[in-house]
Scaffold this active site. Structure first.
Site: not given
Ligand code: GRF
Length: 195
Positions: A146, A137, A108, A110
């Site tokens: 997370d 991260s 994932n 984050h």
């Molecule tokens: C990103 O900031 C990611 O870290 C978070 O959600 C957002 C997703 O953006 N989990 P995208 O859909 O990849 O444009």
């Protein structure tokens, strides 16, 4: 044999696009399917235009909530022989059972320097705390939200007058660089373990 990767999204899919583009001919993995829990996720069209099959598991059409959602998800993962899952803006929490079944096979991204600011609204919380550094991260997914082991991070300096929007876009640029790097290393490691 290349590693089949499923990318799970809920929204714009900008990280998904970068992951897909990174998996070129020399990459140990390939994007086998993109799965969204939202039928109107803009990322779906982007995946299709990059030639990756898409599937929707629309939460609104699922009667028995999470259990049936995950049953459907597992069916799709089997059809595409998925060996590694990348969550990329996927806004649904996966059950402990599901995560444990795919132990060390779910990544994932984050938008914070974990373990700080797990959960939602990370950028607003960073600014409210007057931090001088933010970042992103990539971590392994465990049942704790997370909370899995961090594989890599990138820091971003916070300027005076930074807003949630300006910080989010700076961090997103770094996410797009970091996630493909981690995916490449992680896929390599999996393949080496299998030899
Ligand atoms: C990103 O900031 C990611 O870290 C978070 O959600 C957002 C997703 O953006 N989990 P995208 O859909 O990849 O444009």
């Amino acid at each position: 044999m290349k590693l089949a990767v499923a990318i799970l999204i809920s929204g714009s899919g900008s990280n998904m696009v970068q992951l897909i583009k990174s998996m070129d001919d020399n990459h140990p993995a390939y994007p086998s399917v993109v799965i969204s829990n939202k039928s109107d996720a803009p990322g779906l069209e982007k995946a299709q235009s990059l030639g990756v099959p898409t599937k929707i598991i629309d939460e609104n059409c699922i009667k028995n909530n999470d259990l049936d959602f995950e049953k459907e998800l597992i069916k799709i993962l089997k059809v595409y022989n998925v060996e590694l899952i990348c969550l990329a803006g996927f806004m649904k929490i996966l059950s402990k059972k599901f995560v444990n079944n795919f132990k060390d096979r779910i990544l994932n991204i984050h938008p914070s320097l974990l373990p700080k600011y797990r959960g939602l609204n990370t950028h607003a919380r960073v600014l409210a705390s007057n931090d001088t550094i933010a970042g992103c991260s990539v971590h392994l997914v465990t049942p704790e939200l997370d909370g899995g082991p961090v594989l890599a991070q990138t820091e971003v300096a916070i300027k005076k007058n930074e807003t949630v929007e300006s910080l989010a876009s700076k961090v997103l640029i770094e996410e797009h660089i970091l996630y493909p790097k981690v995916l490449l290393n992680f896929s390599d490691q999996i393949r080496k373990l299998e030899v």
